[in-house]
Design an enzyme around this catalytic site. Structure first.
Site, mmCIF file in Angstrom:
data_model
loop_
_atom_site.group_PDB
_atom_site.id
_atom_site.type_symbol
_atom_site.label_atom_id
_atom_site.label_comp_id
_atom_site.label_asym_id
_atom_site.label_seq_id
_atom_site.Cartn_x
_atom_site.Cartn_y
_atom_site.Cartn_z
ATOM 1 N N ALA A 233 1.400 2.236 0.386
ATOM 2 C CA ALA A 233 0.620 2.202 -0.850
ATOM 3 C C ALA A 233 -0.452 1.115 -0.770
ATOM 4 O O ALA A 233 -0.226 0.072 -0.151
ATOM 5 C CB ALA A 233 1.546 1.948 -2.042
ATOM 6 N N PRO A 234 -1.645 1.356 -1.363
ATOM 7 C CA PRO A 234 -2.018 2.485 -2.232
ATOM 8 C C PRO A 234 -2.434 3.745 -1.508
ATOM 9 O O PRO A 234 -2.711 4.751 -2.155
ATOM 10 C CB PRO A 234 -3.181 1.917 -3.042
ATOM 11 C CG PRO A 234 -3.829 0.946 -2.122
ATOM 12 C CD PRO A 234 -2.712 0.326 -1.331
ATOM 13 N N GLY A 235 -2.542 3.741 -0.157
ATOM 14 C CA GLY A 235 -2.604 5.008 0.532
ATOM 15 C C GLY A 235 -3.864 5.388 1.260
ATOM 16 O O GLY A 235 -3.951 6.497 1.796
ATOM 17 N N ASP A 278 13.080 1.001 0.939
ATOM 18 C CA ASP A 278 12.934 -0.310 1.560
ATOM 19 C C ASP A 278 13.003 -0.129 3.076
ATOM 20 O O ASP A 278 14.018 0.323 3.612
ATOM 21 C CB ASP A 278 14.056 -1.231 1.073
ATOM 22 C CG ASP A 278 13.934 -2.656 1.598
ATOM 23 O OD1 ASP A 278 13.177 -2.881 2.563
ATOM 24 O OD2 ASP A 278 14.606 -3.538 1.041
ATOM 25 N N CYS A 347 -3.834 -8.197 5.649
ATOM 26 C CA CYS A 347 -5.108 -8.586 5.026
ATOM 27 C C CYS A 347 -5.080 -10.088 4.742
ATOM 28 O O CYS A 347 -5.238 -10.538 3.611
ATOM 29 C CB CYS A 347 -5.389 -7.778 3.764
ATOM 30 S SG CYS A 347 -4.064 -7.769 2.536
#
Length: 412
Positions: A233-235, A278, A347
């Site tokens: 996510a977010p994909g 998870d 990031c």
């Protein structure tokens, strides 16, 4: 306090600077606002956080002592708006109204009026001030890693709003405003309404920072390959992999964040198996040809998009993040077919979450090797001596910069 865009912006600033909440966690202060006012409130709050240090320097000569935080944030908001060219009449009047209608601080409305009128009389109050500096806990290790000049260049980029980049579906040739970047992403001009652009309803593209879009080219997947997008996510990367013809499994621990991914898959008409689980406990039925691990990290490379991060984080989260990144990397390597490829990325601008993780992984896993890949449009100086890709906000500064990332392709 009456609910206007400016009032909501002040509430969000209070939440960040007093309660230590991220802006995304403070969106309760936007309830009741029309969509346009919500967007304006968010934009105003982000502008103040990008220029808070400058605003305080402008305000200091006009204040014998700082007022209570809410009033100070109203002054900061007014100062930033004035410095960025908003009409003084509207800025000063609403700031005074916000304080006057605050039952705890109404007596300070005269102070706010007097101070902001003095600020309004200044000519270009931010022009001679340097960009906002990163906090010491982050600036020092970045200066140690990249040098003072590079960090100052990053701070200059982070003082500006981040542009919006798109990843286009392969073969789509619609007419969009803006320009192509060297790596193939499309950068939009400021102020464009995204949902009104050609190709939006057809799912011909999706929003994705140009730096983030480089992870999938590093993986060099072939059509039909079984690929795991871990922490998906977010994909955006899932969409890239699916558009390349891969059989994608998108896994993330956050169900709500995966809902956004599912919406984008539906809009673009792309296919992926979406799993909420998870990764430390999930187990695949069979190994994968390729794995993309966008590991949880400090997000210090995204401050131009998230100017609240320096005010909320203090570096202490690294104590939990570093072992988690290593554990996810080790686990993902165990799901990779012999000869398969794994891209590890974060990031983050901190070497501990990138270069150091790579060095440690190579030491832990005999036979693991770096696959040197230089995607189209990537400058040679972005490639580290070890063969990884190190991206920084000051790259492409003239075009608006990029997010900071570390990426490396591994094989075994």
């Amino acid at each position: 306090m009456a609910m206007t865009a400016r009032a909501a912006a002040v509430r969000m600033l209070d939440a960040v600077l007093d309660e230590g909440l991220l802006l995304s966690q403070a969106e309760g202060g936007l309830v009741g606002l029309a969509p346009g006012d919500r967007a304006r409130a968010q934009r105003l709050a982000m502008q103040v956080l990008r220029h808070l240090e400058q605003a305080d320097r402008v305000l200091k000569p006009f204040l014998r002592k700082p007022p209570v935080l809410t009033v100070l944030n109203i002054l900061r908001l007014g100062t930033v708006e004035l410095a960025l060219g908003e009409a003084a009449h509207g800025v000063v009047n609403e700031a005074v109204s916000l304080v006057r209608n605050d039952r705890h601080n109404g007596a300070l409305s005269g102070l706010v009026n007097a101070v902001l009128r003095k600020v309004a009389a200044l000519e270009a109050p931010f022009a001679k001030l340097p960009p906002q500096r990163l906090p010491y806990w982050l600036r020092k290790p970045l200066v140690d890693a990249w040098g003072r000049e590079a960090v100052s260049a990053m701070e200059a980029v982070q003082a500006r709003p981040a542009p919006v980049d798109l990843t286009l579906k392969p073969g789509w040739t619609g007419d969009l405003p803006g320009a192509a970047l060297p790596t193939g992403s499309w950068r939009l001009p400021a102020g464009v309404q995204i949902s009104a652009l050609p190709g939006y309803d057809d799912g011909a593209w999706w929003v994705q920072d140009a730096a983030a879009a480089l992870a999938v080219p590093l993986l060099q997947v072939q059509p039909g390959a079984r690929v795991l997008d871990l922490c998906a996510a977010p994909g955006g990367k899932t969409l890239q992999l699916a558009a390349a013809g891969a059989q994608v499994t998108a896994l993330d621990i956050s169900g709500p964040r995966l809902a956004r991914l599912a919406e984008n898959l539906a809009r673009t008409g792309l296919q992926a198996e979406v799993i909420a689980a998870d990764a430390l406990h999930w187990q695949p039925e069979a190994p994968f040809d390729a794995i993309l691990l966008d590991a949880p990290c400090s997000a210090t490379g995204t401050i131009r998009r998230h100017p609240d991060l320096p005010f909320v984080k203090d570096g202490s989260e690294l104590a939990d993040l570093l072992p988690l990144q290593a554990a996810l990397l080790d686990r993902a390597l165990g799901w990779l077919k012999p000869g398969g490829r794994l891209v590890y990325c974060t990031c983050s601008l901190l070497p501990e979450e990138g270069e150091a993780q790579l060095e440690a992984a190579l030491a832990r896993h005999p036979g693991l090797a770096v696959q040197r890949v230089q995607p189209e449009g990537v400058a040679p100086e972005w490639i580290t001596p070890a063969g990884a890709l190190r991206l920084r906000p000051d790259y492409w500064a003239a075009q608006g910069g990029m997010d900071g990332f570390f990426m490396v392709c591994l094989t075994r």
